[in-house]
Motif scaffolding. Structure first.
Motif, PDB file in Angstrom:
ATOM      1  N   UNK A 185      44.496  23.897  31.579  1.00  0.00           N
ATOM      2  CA  UNK A 185      44.277  24.608  32.845  1.00  0.00           C
ATOM      3  C   UNK A 185      45.370  25.664  33.042  1.00  0.00           C
ATOM      4  N   UNK A 186      46.617  25.265  32.787  1.00  0.00           N
ATOM      5  CA  UNK A 186      47.715  26.217  32.963  1.00  0.00           C
ATOM      6  C   UNK A 186      47.572  27.421  32.054  1.00  0.00           C
ATOM      7  N   UNK A 187      47.334  27.147  30.772  1.00  0.00           N
ATOM      8  CA  UNK A 187      47.205  28.250  29.819  1.00  0.00           C
ATOM      9  C   UNK A 187      46.033  29.144  30.209  1.00  0.00           C
ATOM     10  N   UNK A 188      44.920  28.536  30.616  1.00  0.00           N
ATOM     11  CA  UNK A 188      43.757  29.329  31.001  1.00  0.00           C
ATOM     12  C   UNK A 188      44.065  30.177  32.228  1.00  0.00           C
ATOM     13  N   UNK A 189      44.794  29.607  33.171  1.00  0.00           N
ATOM     14  CA  UNK A 189      45.170  30.365  34.371  1.00  0.00           C
ATOM     15  C   UNK A 189      46.002  31.586  33.994  1.00  0.00           C
ATOM     16  N   UNK A 190      47.055  31.334  33.219  1.00  0.00           N
ATOM     17  CA  UNK A 190      47.940  32.428  32.825  1.00  0.00           C
ATOM     18  C   UNK A 190      47.149  33.482  32.061  1.00  0.00           C
ATOM     19  N   UNK A 191      46.319  32.988  31.162  1.00  0.00           N
ATOM     20  CA  UNK A 191      45.493  33.866  30.353  1.00  0.00           C
ATOM     21  C   UNK A 191      44.579  34.726  31.236  1.00  0.00           C
ATOM     22  N   UNK A 192      43.994  34.101  32.254  1.00  0.00           N
ATOM     23  CA  UNK A 192      43.070  34.821  33.121  1.00  0.00           C
ATOM     24  C   UNK A 192      43.796  35.912  33.921  1.00  0.00           C
ATOM     25  N   UNK A 193      45.024  35.604  34.335  1.00  0.00           N
ATOM     26  CA  UNK A 193      45.801  36.622  35.071  1.00  0.00           C
ATOM     27  C   UNK A 193      46.173  37.800  34.181  1.00  0.00           C
ATOM     28  N   UNK A 194      46.149  37.586  32.870  1.00  0.00           N
ATOM     29  CA  UNK A 194      46.548  38.644  31.942  1.00  0.00           C
ATOM     30  C   UNK A 194      45.370  39.416  31.372  1.00  0.00           C
ATOM     31  N   UNK A 195      44.175  39.169  31.891  1.00  0.00           N
ATOM     32  CA  UNK A 195      42.979  39.772  31.308  1.00  0.00           C
ATOM     33  C   UNK A 195      43.027  41.301  31.318  1.00  0.00           C
ATOM     34  N   UNK A 196      42.664  41.874  30.173  1.00  0.00           N
ATOM     35  CA  UNK A 196      42.614  43.331  30.127  1.00  0.00           C
ATOM     36  C   UNK A 196      41.457  43.851  29.275  1.00  0.00           C
ATOM     37  N   UNK A 197      41.397  43.415  28.017  1.00  0.00           N
ATOM     38  CA  UNK A 197      40.487  44.018  27.036  1.00  0.00           C
ATOM     39  C   UNK A 197      39.044  44.076  27.478  1.00  0.00           C
ATOM     40  N   UNK A 198      38.507  42.948  27.960  1.00  0.00           N
ATOM     41  CA  UNK A 198      37.085  42.926  28.315  1.00  0.00           C
ATOM     42  C   UNK A 198      36.783  43.854  29.491  1.00  0.00           C
ATOM     43  N   UNK A 199      37.767  44.013  30.412  1.00  0.00           N
ATOM     44  CA  UNK A 199      37.575  44.938  31.533  1.00  0.00           C
ATOM     45  C   UNK A 199      37.528  46.370  31.005  1.00  0.00           C
ATOM     46  N   UNK A 200      38.469  46.670  30.108  1.00  0.00           N
ATOM     47  CA  UNK A 200      38.558  48.035  29.578  1.00  0.00           C
ATOM     48  C   UNK A 200      37.270  48.424  28.861  1.00  0.00           C
ATOM     49  N   UNK A 201      36.683  47.475  28.141  1.00  0.00           N
ATOM     50  CA  UNK A 201      35.487  47.809  27.379  1.00  0.00           C
ATOM     51  C   UNK A 201      34.222  47.716  28.230  1.00  0.00           C
ATOM     52  N   UNK A 202      34.116  46.671  29.049  1.00  0.00           N
ATOM     53  CA  UNK A 202      32.843  46.434  29.740  1.00  0.00           C
ATOM     54  C   UNK A 202      32.667  47.280  31.000  1.00  0.00           C
ATOM     55  N   UNK A 203      33.712  47.412  31.820  1.00  0.00           N
ATOM     56  CA  UNK A 203      33.500  48.055  33.125  1.00  0.00           C
ATOM     57  C   UNK A 203      34.502  49.148  33.464  1.00  0.00           C
ATOM     58  N   UNK A 204      35.599  49.197  32.781  1.00  0.00           N
ATOM     59  CA  UNK A 204      36.683  50.134  33.114  1.00  0.00           C
ATOM     60  C   UNK A 204      37.103  49.998  34.576  1.00  0.00           C
ATOM     61  N   UNK A 205      37.100  48.801  35.057  1.00  0.00           N
ATOM     62  CA  UNK A 205      37.562  48.565  36.419  1.00  0.00           C
ATOM     63  C   UNK A 205      36.507  48.774  37.482  1.00  0.00           C
ATOM     64  N   UNK A 206      35.402  49.426  37.116  1.00  0.00           N
ATOM     65  CA  UNK A 206      34.353  49.710  38.093  1.00  0.00           C
ATOM     66  C   UNK A 206      33.396  48.550  38.208  1.00  0.00           C
ATOM     67  N   UNK A 207      32.293  48.644  38.824  1.00  0.00           N
ATOM     68  CA  UNK A 207      31.957  49.687  39.798  1.00  0.00           C
ATOM     69  C   UNK A 207      32.680  49.450  41.125  1.00  0.00           C
ATOM     70  N   UNK A 208      33.079  50.551  41.726  1.00  0.00           N
ATOM     71  CA  UNK A 208      33.802  50.527  43.002  1.00  0.00           C
ATOM     72  C   UNK A 208      34.995  49.575  42.972  1.00  0.00           C
ATOM     73  N   UNK A 209      35.745  49.640  41.868  1.00  0.00           N
ATOM     74  CA  UNK A 209      36.967  48.835  41.730  1.00  0.00           C
ATOM     75  C   UNK A 209      36.764  47.328  41.783  1.00  0.00           C
ATOM     76  N   UNK A 210      35.512  46.861  41.696  1.00  0.00           N
ATOM     77  CA  UNK A 210      35.314  45.416  41.847  1.00  0.00           C
ATOM     78  C   UNK A 210      35.845  44.630  40.654  1.00  0.00           C
ATOM     79  N   UNK A 211      36.111  45.306  39.539  1.00  0.00           N
ATOM     80  CA  UNK A 211      36.628  44.562  38.392  1.00  0.00           C
ATOM     81  C   UNK A 211      38.029  45.027  37.982  1.00  0.00           C
ATOM     82  N   UNK A 212      38.697  45.755  38.866  1.00  0.00           N
ATOM     83  CA  UNK A 212      40.057  46.194  38.541  1.00  0.00           C
ATOM     84  C   UNK A 212      41.022  45.037  38.727  1.00  0.00           C
ATOM     85  N   UNK A 213      41.137  44.218  37.703  1.00  0.00           N
ATOM     86  CA  UNK A 213      42.077  43.096  37.800  1.00  0.00           C
ATOM     87  C   UNK A 213      43.489  43.635  37.613  1.00  0.00           C
ATOM     88  N   UNK A 214      44.469  42.769  37.871  1.00  0.00           N
ATOM     89  CA  UNK A 214      45.858  43.200  37.957  1.00  0.00           C
ATOM     90  C   UNK A 214      46.341  43.996  36.743  1.00  0.00           C
TER      91      UNK A 214
END
Lengths: 292, 271, 366
Positions: free
Chosen positions: A217-246
């Motif tokens: 659970x801990x590793x998954x949590x930390x991992x989830x807070x660090x998510x980047x690649x899938x956002x960059x490829x799938x949505x680029x943070x859009x639509x309307x910033x709904x996927x702009x994770x930290x």
């Protein structure tokens, strides 16, 4: 005394490479991030004026950042519980003693070998409104075509679903290892007294798996807070910033807007989130979790 | 009889789970054999198993070059991590000297710092070193790994300390003991760390995205992203062919080293 | 009563790890399965428990076929080698699990647990977790959990092997007394022949998944059915030697002739002889004897173990009661009473002497 000095020098020699690299690429940049977070910067990332905590003050007023935090936490909620629960089920299943079970174990852990980029591209196609398999199945079942990644209501969940799939391999493998570490005579003893399988799961497996479960659970949590690649490829943070994770927000602020100081302030926020999760893990693991 | 039914239903569930889990990979595999026209017609099972898409993938983008870059980078990081981590782990287990515990504490501390939180200064550092678009910038920052040190330390601790003491008595130098005794006894752990570091480096995304901007050192993951942005819509078959090529090496690694990797990850992580 | 009828076990369908075992274990009996590691004794026990399937043959408990019965339907309890205590549960909870599924009031259950823990001297540890207990205490918790359910049958799989020597010998007596007191049928697996000898009513010696001998301890000790049993039971083991026959005498390794006197006939098939260490004695003054060189002496106080050079390569060990002033290198006059010699044929089976019968076990009375 010279003998001690000699020992320090010799021991230091072995650790020097690690220490040097950690200093340059971990400790220095962490301090530098803190420093940058209190400054305005130019396009080369050089600090220009000291602004104190103004970046942080501004962060908590900024609508974009609020949206980003909301997306981040939603993303964590969407990904971590499903990943852990599905992986646990798969691990319990794959822990059965059956012929050929090794093959299934390999299949279930295979996404550990899938890169974020490759997985994201596959899922992007699966989400494709016109030719993707998900819409095809949906239409076959009588639903209607959906723009999964372009609709603000579904985009984050869609990315999360892909992420769950990607992360199952790792969580499965660790949980399976945890299950295999449980002494089999404990189950045999339970069989003899006639404990039902479900009660065994509740009374033996889960308590004894709790350290592993907690780690996953801990590793998954930390991992989830660090998510980047899938956002960059799938949505680029859009639509309307709904996927702009930290992390995506940090990336955009720093490497698209060249606003290094403001991005650093967000990086500090990330640091503290991960720190809190880790501290919780340590204190909680010491107290509440049964070690064998 | 009920035992048989139980077994059959277990297998059934396992097979269903496998199909669901492996579906995206199998799906990508099928698509990689479809032409653009077939795709638009809504087909999903290839009529001919032509490797045309694979050929195009190599022609349209310098996929070969990217694969080579990824391989070189992953290999260098693997070797670097093995060397740097095993040296440090050796000192932490076998050498006694003042300050050792402080150094160990610092190593633990690095685990609290997420790479993404330090990525900005790191990018600036690498840039100032002139290491962008260079294998150096892609590899050296990853040589030191707290995870690697822990994993190896955990294994070195299982080596009887008497071995070290008897080596000391017979006057063996530390490095000789490290090289001729500790390393050969730790082959499996070293292999685990090697596989793990190769895998994670091969799959790395954010860092290579930042520090590569032309094809000379660009890794295959970034190549794939680029391809996907450029091709879109029409040439999905080609993109999927590239996906299949990229995931093949790591999938093979997982299939071979799954058991080993599992043990290693547990060791380095939990205890 | 537990009955095994031609029971076999195979994992691959070709080789049998348990081969054709038939035995009846009586009610209230302390029955020991003994053999070297890998002989299949634990597998056999686990088959009785229902933790391993039975490939062929029949298992009956109290007259009913139990081949496919769930372990919990066999009304037995089991103590494992590693005790199988739940590390996350307290001693009390661990013991109470022995009563799991029993239709009983909570109050009654607690009373039972308390009774048993008192009997085993565990009352002060009830709230502790197993990891805070010593090996002997854990062992007693495991015993308590097995006993509390009052099942008619109790199975034990090498329960003492993780204890130190002193505690082990204490627990041997303890378990035996407990079994007698509760009147349960005990099937006890061990690799230690001392446990088999000292604890059992009857024992079964196993090797390579086959029965070597079943019998009471002294019966097995005095009349081992083959070379394996002879050397496995007893410590130091029975002395063996390959022999050649010369009329009514033996030729030992071409060097040493043993003449068999009186009417004790030497069986024709005999190729190996065996003598227990305590049956090798110093010769009286005018008795026929052989001179053997002493190559090692172990003085244990109450007895003396003397290693003798029999031939170039063979050594025999003699066990003499009391203390002796014997030095290494000394030649001693050795005699063996003929009736003490045990004969084995070319397959290692014991060859019965003429007139050999159960009466021979009368020897036990000396």
């Amino acid at each position: 005394m010279p003998h001690t000095v000699k020992r320090v020098i010799e021991g230091g020699m072995y650790i020097l490479p690690s220490l040097l690299l950690f200093s340059i690429f971990v400790f220095y940049p962490m301090i530098r991030t803190l420093y940058l977070s209190m400054h305005m910067t130019d396009f080369q990332g050089n600090p220009t004026t000291y602004v104190g905590f103004e970046h942080f003050v501004y962060l908590f007023e900024d609508r974009n950042f609020k949206e980003s935090m909301k997306a981040t936490f939603l993303f964590v909620i969407y990904t971590v519980p499903p990943t852990v629960i599905i992986s646990l089920c798969l691990a319990l299943l794959a822990n059965e003693k059956l012929r050929g079970i090794q093959l299934f174990r390999t299949f279930f852990s295979s996404t550990l070998g899938m890169s974020v980029a490759a997985s994201s591209v596959i899922w992007m196609f699966m989400y494709n409104p016109a030719v993707g398999v998900i819409n095809k199945i949906l239409i076959a079942l009588g639903g209607e075509e959906r723009q999964w990644l372009l609709n603000p209501d579904t985009a984050l969940a869609a990315v999360a679903a892909a992420t769950v799939w990607m992360n199952i391999g790792f969580a499965f493998l660790i949980l399976l290892g945890g299950l295999q570490n449980i002494d089999s005579t404990l189950y045999e003893s339970a069989e003899i007294i006639g404990m039902s399988r479900l009660y065994q799961l509740w009374r033996i497996t889960l308590p004894l798996l709790s350290p592993t479960l907690f780690f996953v659970i801990t590793v998954s949590l930390i991992h989830a807070f660090q998510t980047f690649g899938q956002i960059d490829i799938l949505t680029k943070g859009g639509p309307m910033n709904t996927t702009t994770v930290l992390v995506y927000s940090i990336y955009r602020e720093a490497f698209v807007n060249y606003n290094f100081g403001f991005a650093s302030a967000q990086a500090i926020v990330l640091f503290f989130i991960v720190l809190i999760v880790t501290i919780v893990q340590f204190t909680f693991a010491e107290r509440k979790v049964h070690y064998q | 009889m009920s035992l048989l039914i139980k077994k059959i239903s277990l297998y059934a569930i396992l097979v269903i789970c496998t199909i669901i889990m492996m579906f995206p990979i199998g799906y990508a595999f099928l698509i990689s054999f479809l032409s653009g026209a077939e795709l638009l017609q809504g087909k999903w099972w290839p009529t001919t198993w032509s490797i045309k898409n694979y050929v195009i993938a190599f022609e349209k983008v310098p996929l070969g070059r990217y694969l080579w870059n990824s391989f070189v980078v992953s290999f260098i990081v693997m070797v670097g991590q093995l060397v740097v981590s095993s040296l440090a782990a050796f000192a932490f287990v076998f050498l006694r000297f003042p300050g050792r515990d402080l150094l160990f504490f610092l190593t633990i501390l690095t685990m609290l710092i997420p790479w993404e939180a330090t990525v900005i200064p790191n990018y600036l550092t690498v840039q100032s070193f002139g290491w962008t678009n260079n294998y150096l910038g892609l590899t050296i920052p990853f040589f030191a790994s707290a995870f690697g040190i822990f994993l190896l330390r955990q294994h070195f601790k299982t080596i009887p300390f008497e071995l070290y003491e008897s080596a000391q008595v017979s006057g063996m130098k530390h490095f000789r003991f490290f090289w001729y005794v500790v390393l050969p006894l730790s082959k499996t752990s070293l292999a685990t760390l090697g596989v793990y570091s190769f895998l994670t480096t091969w799959n790395m995304y954010l860092w290579p995205l930042l520090v590569t901007n032309d094809e000379s050192v660009r890794t295959v993951q970034i190549g794939l992203k680029q391809m996907q942005t450029q091709e879109m819509a029409t040439e999905w078959g080609v993109v999927m062919a590239a996906v299949m090529i990229i995931i093949l090496p790591t999938l093979i690694l997982i299939f071979i080293g799954q058991k080993q990797l599992q043990k290693g990850l547990m060791q380095g992580a939990i205890k | 009563m537990i009955e095994l009828i031609n029971v076999r076990k195979s994992y691959d369908g070709k080789t049998f790890v348990i081969d054709d075992i038939s035995i009846q274990i009586r009610e209230g009996e302390f029955f020991v399965l003994v053999g070297p590691s890998g002989c299949g004794k634990s597998t056999l026990l686990r088959m009785i428990a229902g933790l391993e399937t039975i490939t062929e043959g029949q298992l009956k408990i109290a007259g009913k076929e139990m081949n496919f019965a769930h372990p919990s339907e066999r009304h037995l309890s089991m103590v494992f080698q590693n005790y199988a205590l739940y590390p996350h549960l307290t001693v009390e909870e661990n013991i109470a699990l022995g009563l799991y599924g029993k239709k009983m009031l909570k109050k009654e259950k607690r009373k039972k647990c308390l009774e048993v823990s008192e009997m085993l001297g565990l009352t002060e540890y009830m709230k502790k977790k197993p990891r805070h207990l010593s090996g002997g205490q854990r062992q007693r918790v495991a015993l308590a959990r097995a006993i509390v359910a009052e099942t008619p049958i109790c199975l034990m799989d090498e329960p003492l092997s993780n204890l130190d020597a002193k505690l082990r010998s204490h627990m041997r007596t303890y378990i035996r007394q407990l079994q007698r007191q509760l009147g349960m049928t005990m099937i006890y697996v061990t690799h230690d022949q001392v446990e088999a000898m000292t604890m059992s009513d009857r024992m079964m010696v196993l090797c390579d998944g086959r029965i070597q001998q079943v019998g009471e301890p002294l019966q097995v000790y005095n009349s081992p059915s083959n070379v394996f049993v002879a050397s496995f039971i007893g410590s130091p083991p029975m002395n063996m030697a390959k022999v050649q026959r010369l009329y009514d005498s033996f030729l030992l390794q071409h060097e040493w002739i043993v003449k068999i006197a009186g009417d004790a006939h030497v069986p024709n098939e005999c190729v190996t002889i065996g003598v227990r260490p305590e049956h090798i004695r110093l010769a009286h003054s005018h008795e026929p004897h052989v001179l053997l060189e002493v190559i090692h002496v172990e003085r244990l106080g109450t007895e003396t173990l003397v290693t003798l050079r029999l031939t170039e390569h063979d050594q025999w060990i003699a066990r003499w009661h009391g203390q002796y002033q014997i030095e290494v290198g000394q030649q001693v006059r050795i005699a063996i009473d003929d009736e003490r010699i045990i004969f084995f044929d070319d397959k290692g089976r014991r060859v019965k002497r003429e007139g050999d019968s159960y009466a021979a076990y009368g020897e036990t009375s000396y």
